[in-house]
Design an enzyme around this catalytic site. Structure first.
Site, PDB file in Angstrom:
ATOM      1  N   ARG A 234       0.777  -1.159  -0.084  1.00  0.00           N
ATOM      2  CA  ARG A 234       0.001  -0.096  -0.046  1.00  0.00           C
ATOM      3  C   ARG A 234       1.024   1.124  -0.006  1.00  0.00           C
ATOM      4  O   ARG A 234       1.948   1.372   0.658  1.00  0.00           O
ATOM      5  CB  ARG A 234      -0.773   0.055   1.212  1.00  0.00           C
ATOM      6  N   GLU A 262      -2.882   8.485  -5.260  1.00  0.00           N
ATOM      7  CA  GLU A 262      -3.191   7.822  -6.523  1.00  0.00           C
ATOM      8  C   GLU A 262      -4.606   8.531  -7.091  1.00  0.00           C
ATOM      9  O   GLU A 262      -5.443   8.782  -6.529  1.00  0.00           O
ATOM     10  CB  GLU A 262      -3.433   6.615  -6.463  1.00  0.00           C
ATOM     11  N   HIS A 284      -0.152   1.415 -10.081  1.00  0.00           N
ATOM     12  CA  HIS A 284      -0.841   0.480  -9.350  1.00  0.00           C
ATOM     13  C   HIS A 284      -1.691  -0.723 -10.178  1.00  0.00           C
ATOM     14  O   HIS A 284      -2.844  -0.799 -10.067  1.00  0.00           O
ATOM     15  CB  HIS A 284      -1.991   1.354  -8.663  1.00  0.00           C
ATOM     16  N   ILE A 285      -0.764  -1.341 -10.761  1.00  0.00           N
ATOM     17  CA  ILE A 285      -1.357  -2.534 -11.606  1.00  0.00           C
ATOM     18  C   ILE A 285      -0.981  -3.824 -11.097  1.00  0.00           C
ATOM     19  O   ILE A 285      -1.501  -4.993 -11.675  1.00  0.00           O
ATOM     20  CB  ILE A 285      -0.693  -2.493 -13.087  1.00  0.00           C
TER      21      ILE A 285
END
Length: 310
Positions: A234, A262, A284-285
């Protein structure tokens, strides 16, 4: 019965959401801004949301709402206490992306360890054409074998990473952020010992009061020269400004798939790192392989079926 998805774009343009049509009238919005939430939900009985905030204001304005399906594991975008007070069921999905996150962890580690970006750029530039020898070894690279790999957060994803790292021949150790994990398959050590002794450190922990800024300047200074740090847990666990500063002062290599805010903010310090070869950023993939997203959608469908059976 009306079913609404508030942020279908977060599931990918290739996502097939047709299975939700079996439950009633289904409508999907690519995105939903804060001021659009009540209008988009309307009289829907079931709402799907990945990151759109569903709070007291929304629940009070949408009296027909009976089920909130979070298309993710984290549930911090829903006021759970007020949903319970209103009798609204909230269901998330867990365990769908372990393989995807583990794979992304190794994608980042292997790219940093193997200097893939440098060697690709070298060949793509045409420089290899003019080489006087068959190879080019300007950037030495190492193997995972016999390296010490530290895992912060030995949950399902951490264990998957540990298993693969072991297959590569690494010595795996872990740090439990909660203090509750007593896994006997791997050695548990302190965070300080991990940072001082490990060649590779990967983060697979949740963000909470114990993990916020767990890795900041003090901890980064402890790390070995040439060590690799990867965060696929995170945003907020790693202090990003400290990383940006230290990468230009010390030979560390960092891969981040998650950020504290994000999407990434304009003029983020990580965009101004001079030693860009020491940094890989992905948006964030890690959770989102094709297979993981298919499984996510399937499990959301199962959550709806469970709700309708009650």
């Amino acid at each position: 019965m009306k079913i609404v998805c508030l942020d279908a774009k977060t599931l990918g343009d290739d996502a097939d959401l047709s299975l939700f049509k079996q439950f009633g009238t289904f409508e999907a919005f690519d995105t939903t801004a804060l001021h659009e939430r009540i209008e988009h939900i309307g009289d829907a009985k079931i709402v799907l949301s990945n990151k759109v905030l569903i709070d007291k204001e929304v629940m009070d304005a949408c009296p027909n709402l009976g089920l909130i399906c979070i298309t993710a594991t984290g549930m911090n975008n829903v006021d759970l206490a007020y949903a319970n007070h209103k009798g609204i069921v909230v269901k998330n999905v867990a365990g769908y992306s372990s393989a995807s996150v583990a794979q992304t962890t190794f994608m980042l580690v292997l790219n940093l360890l193997g200097k893939a970006a440098y060697y690709d750029a070298y060949v793509q530039s045409g420089a290899w054409v003019n080489s006087s020898i068959f190879t080019h070894l300007q950037e030495p690279f190492c193997e995972i074998k016999k390296k010490r790999w530290g895992i912060i957060g030995l949950g399902n994803i951490g264990k998957e990473v540990a298993k693969i790292a072991t297959a590569f021949g690494a010595e795996v150790v872990y740090y439990s952020t909660s203090g509750a994990n007593k896994d006997t398959a791997y050695q548990q050590i302190s965070l300080r010992d991990m940072l001082q002794t490990c060649d590779i450190v990967t983060i697979h922990a949740p963000l909470n009061e114990k993990t916020q800024y767990l890795i900041a300047k003090e901890q980064l200074l402890l790390m070995k020269k040439g060590a690799i740090l990867v965060n696929v847990g995170r945003g907020g666990i790693v202090h990003e400004a400290d990383v940006a500063n230290i990468l230009d002062e010390k030979e560390l290599f960092v891969g981040l798939d998650v950020l504290e805010k994000e999407p990434m903010q304009a003029n983020h310090p990580l965009l101004h790192v001079k030693h860009k070869e020491r940094l890989i950023l992905t948006p964030h993939i890690a959770w989102a392989s094709v297979e993981a997203r298919r499984e996510l959608i399937r499990l959301v469908g199962e959550n709806i079926k469970d709700f309708l059976r009650q």
